[in-house]
Motif scaffolding. Sequence first.
Motif, PDB file in Angstrom:
ATOM      1  N   LYS A  44      38.436  46.512  41.170  1.00 36.14           N
ATOM      2  CA  LYS A  44      38.614  47.825  41.810  1.00 36.14           C
ATOM      3  C   LYS A  44      39.588  48.706  41.039  1.00 36.14           C
ATOM      4  O   LYS A  44      39.445  49.918  41.021  1.00 36.14           O
ATOM      5  CB  LYS A  44      39.118  47.655  43.241  1.00 36.14           C
ATOM      6  N   ASN A  45      40.580  48.073  40.409  1.00 33.24           N
ATOM      7  CA  ASN A  45      41.591  48.817  39.656  1.00 33.24           C
ATOM      8  C   ASN A  45      41.238  48.941  38.176  1.00 33.24           C
ATOM      9  O   ASN A  45      42.089  49.275  37.374  1.00 33.24           O
ATOM     10  CB  ASN A  45      42.966  48.151  39.805  1.00 33.24           C
ATOM     11  N   ASN A  46      39.993  48.621  37.841  1.00 37.16           N
ATOM     12  CA  ASN A  46      39.520  48.697  36.442  1.00 37.16           C
ATOM     13  C   ASN A  46      40.323  47.801  35.518  1.00 37.16           C
ATOM     14  O   ASN A  46      40.658  48.187  34.409  1.00 37.16           O
ATOM     15  CB  ASN A  46      39.523  50.135  35.943  1.00 37.16           C
ATOM     16  N   GLY A  47      40.647  46.622  35.984  1.00 43.33           N
ATOM     17  CA  GLY A  47      41.311  45.632  35.150  1.00 43.33           C
ATOM     18  C   GLY A  47      42.764  45.705  35.241  1.00 43.33           C
ATOM     19  O   GLY A  47      43.548  45.140  34.632  1.00 43.33           O
TER      20      GLY A  47
ATOM     21  N   ILE B 273      38.736  40.694  42.719  1.00 43.77           N
ATOM     22  CA  ILE B 273      38.209  41.921  43.337  1.00 43.77           C
ATOM     23  C   ILE B 273      39.202  43.065  43.159  1.00 43.77           C
ATOM     24  O   ILE B 273      38.806  44.181  42.803  1.00 43.77           O
ATOM     25  CB  ILE B 273      37.889  41.680  44.832  1.00 43.77           C
ATOM     26  N   ARG B 274      40.488  42.794  43.367  1.00 38.20           N
ATOM     27  CA  ARG B 274      41.507  43.835  43.151  1.00 38.20           C
ATOM     28  C   ARG B 274      41.481  44.330  41.698  1.00 38.20           C
ATOM     29  O   ARG B 274      41.561  45.522  41.441  1.00 38.20           O
ATOM     30  CB  ARG B 274      42.899  43.310  43.499  1.00 38.20           C
ATOM     31  N   LYS B 275      41.359  43.397  40.766  1.00 41.71           N
ATOM     32  CA  LYS B 275      41.319  43.779  39.347  1.00 41.71           C
ATOM     33  C   LYS B 275      40.094  44.622  39.048  1.00 41.71           C
ATOM     34  O   LYS B 275      40.172  45.592  38.299  1.00 41.71           O
ATOM     35  CB  LYS B 275      41.367  42.548  38.466  1.00 41.71           C
TER      36      LYS B 275
END
Length: 69
Positions: free
Chosen positions: A66-69, A62-64
């Motif tokens: 949200k941070n566009n990978g 989910i963090r990835k």
Amino acid sequence: MANTEKRGNNPYGDLLKSAKGQNAESLMQRLSPDQREKVKSILSSPEETNKFLSNPKVQELIRKLKNNG
């Protein structure tokens, strides 16, 4: 950045690429019938959904996203 990402072996790479620009139904179609049923089962139960979303690997994904990978 984890060592696997530095070497290009990001375990979420294909999923991240697929998730960008596609809707959930499109992603679901890439799963096997058994995998689709498991996802539907998890999403149909608030308790199972919360348990799934609490998983550290899911949190990382989910963090990835949200941070566009």
